[in-house]
Design an enzyme around this catalytic site. Structure first.
Site, PDB file in Angstrom:
ATOM      1  N   SER A 147       0.856  -1.183   0.000  1.00 25.91           N
ATOM      2  CA  SER A 147       0.000   0.000   0.000  1.00 25.91           C
ATOM      3  C   SER A 147       0.894   1.235   0.000  1.00 25.91           C
ATOM      4  O   SER A 147       2.098   1.134   0.267  1.00 25.91           O
ATOM      5  CB  SER A 147      -0.869   0.000   1.265  1.00 25.91           C
ATOM      6  OG  SER A 147      -1.525   1.238   1.474  1.00 25.91           O
ATOM      7  N   TYR A 164      -2.230  -1.659  10.244  1.00 24.56           N
ATOM      8  CA  TYR A 164      -2.234  -1.780   8.788  1.00 24.56           C
ATOM      9  C   TYR A 164      -0.898  -1.328   8.204  1.00 24.56           C
ATOM     10  O   TYR A 164      -0.303  -2.006   7.362  1.00 24.56           O
ATOM     11  CB  TYR A 164      -3.377  -0.942   8.225  1.00 24.56           C
ATOM     12  CG  TYR A 164      -3.579  -1.040   6.730  1.00 24.56           C
ATOM     13  CD1 TYR A 164      -4.344  -2.065   6.183  1.00 24.56           C
ATOM     14  CD2 TYR A 164      -3.043  -0.087   5.865  1.00 24.56           C
ATOM     15  CE1 TYR A 164      -4.556  -2.150   4.815  1.00 24.56           C
ATOM     16  CE2 TYR A 164      -3.247  -0.162   4.500  1.00 24.56           C
ATOM     17  CZ  TYR A 164      -4.007  -1.194   3.982  1.00 24.56           C
ATOM     18  OH  TYR A 164      -4.208  -1.272   2.623  1.00 24.56           O
TER      19      TYR A 164
END
Length: 313
Positions: A147, A164
């Site tokens: 990401s 995350y």
């Protein structure tokens, strides 16, 4: 690998979003696909769509699997071998992921570890399980989804994003290390790390289903800190707002899941080890590299908002 026709691809997190888009585009190009997810209703819809669009004779198999659980991943691998009567896999897309586990300081530990385990150990478990099958192929490629939060651990200075981000940094570092590892020990296998920006997926909606993040008190604390609600907001209004945010994340993104999948597949064809997805990903990458010491301040966020449609707070 310039063409996908006749290949076998494994796609984790294929129930919605980029995973579903990858499955659909792969089968349309003549690839057999095995995909897994924990949300079986989403998986069934992916299979239905793929079978409508698959070229003649292609096989699409779906499998319920929690990628954070190594035993389930081993069962998934064995089921893929059986369903496709194969001793090798050509493409492995480690795509499954959820959002959650915002604060390491005062967040819910179970949610933090659930998020980290899916986003990192999901990649690790599947890489471990399928690497012998990739090596057994004459031409193989592992594609791991990180990401922009794999090089920028933030959603903005008012919003903690630790689980995350930690997982996505791990995915990025692991994949970069594999580039050299594969070159030395399995040169016919390639590795790519995918770093999407804001993509139109249902990750926010699905994450709540997987984590069970329905505690209004926890939601209220986070959104009060962001300035989105106040103490007078009712629980019903709070839940509706969260659902609206999830739908908005999916429907108002600058890059669709289908566009993201096409960019990823082009990157695989070109054997690029580093695949940025979306103009916002390219912009954030450049901004962080230019001024890393400023990356977590409000001024950085203001420049980002002024320069792109990426507007997550």
């Amino acid at each position: 690998m310039k063409e996908f026709g006749g290949k076998l691809a494994v796609v984790t997190g294929g129930g919605t979003g980029m995973g579903r888009a990858l499955c659909r585009q792969l089968v349309a190009e003549g690839c057999d696909v095995a995909t897994c997810d924990v949300l079986e209703d989403n998986l069934a819809e992916t299979q239905r769509l793929c079978e409508q669009e698959a070229s003649q004779g292609r096989v699409v198999s779906i499998h319920r699997c929690d990628v954070a659980n190594e035993d389930e991943v081993t069962d998934f691998r064995d089921a893929v071998k059986s369903a496709h009567d194969t001793d090798h896999v050509d493409l492995l897309f480690n795509n499954a992921g959820i959002g959650g586990g915002s604060s390491f300081v005062d967040g819910n530990r179970d949610e933090w570890e659930r998020t980290f385990n899916i986003c990192w150990f999901g990649v690790y478990n599947c890489a471990r399980a399928f690497i012998p099958l990739l090596v057994a192929s004459s031409d193989a490629h592992m594609i791991n989804t990180s990401s922009v939060n794999g090089f920028w651990a933030s959603l903005g200075p008012q919003s903690a994003h630790s689980a995350y981000s930690a997982a996505k940094f791990a995915v990025k570092g692991f994949t970069e290390a594999l580039v050299t590892d594969f070159a030395n020990n399995a040169p016919h296998v390639k590795a790519s790390v995918v770093m999407p920006g804001h993509i139109g997926t249902s990750i926010a909606i699905n994450s709540r289903r997987i984590i069970g993040d329905d505690d209004p008190a926890q939601m209220r604390e986070r959104f009060v800190a962001l300035g989105w609600v106040n103490e007078d907001t009712t629980d019903e209004e709070l839940v509706e707002m969260v659902e609206t945010v999830g739908r908005g994340f999916r429907d108002n993104a600058p890059t669709t899941a289908e566009q993201a999948a096409a960019i990823i597949l082009d990157g695989v064809r070109e054997e690029r080890w580093r695949i940025l997805v979306g103009d916002d990903a390219h912009l954030i990458d450049r901004m962080v590299r230019e001024a890393p010491e400023q990356a977590y301040g409000e001024a950085f966020m203001e420049r980002l908002r002024a320069s792109t449609e990426w507007n997550i707070s």
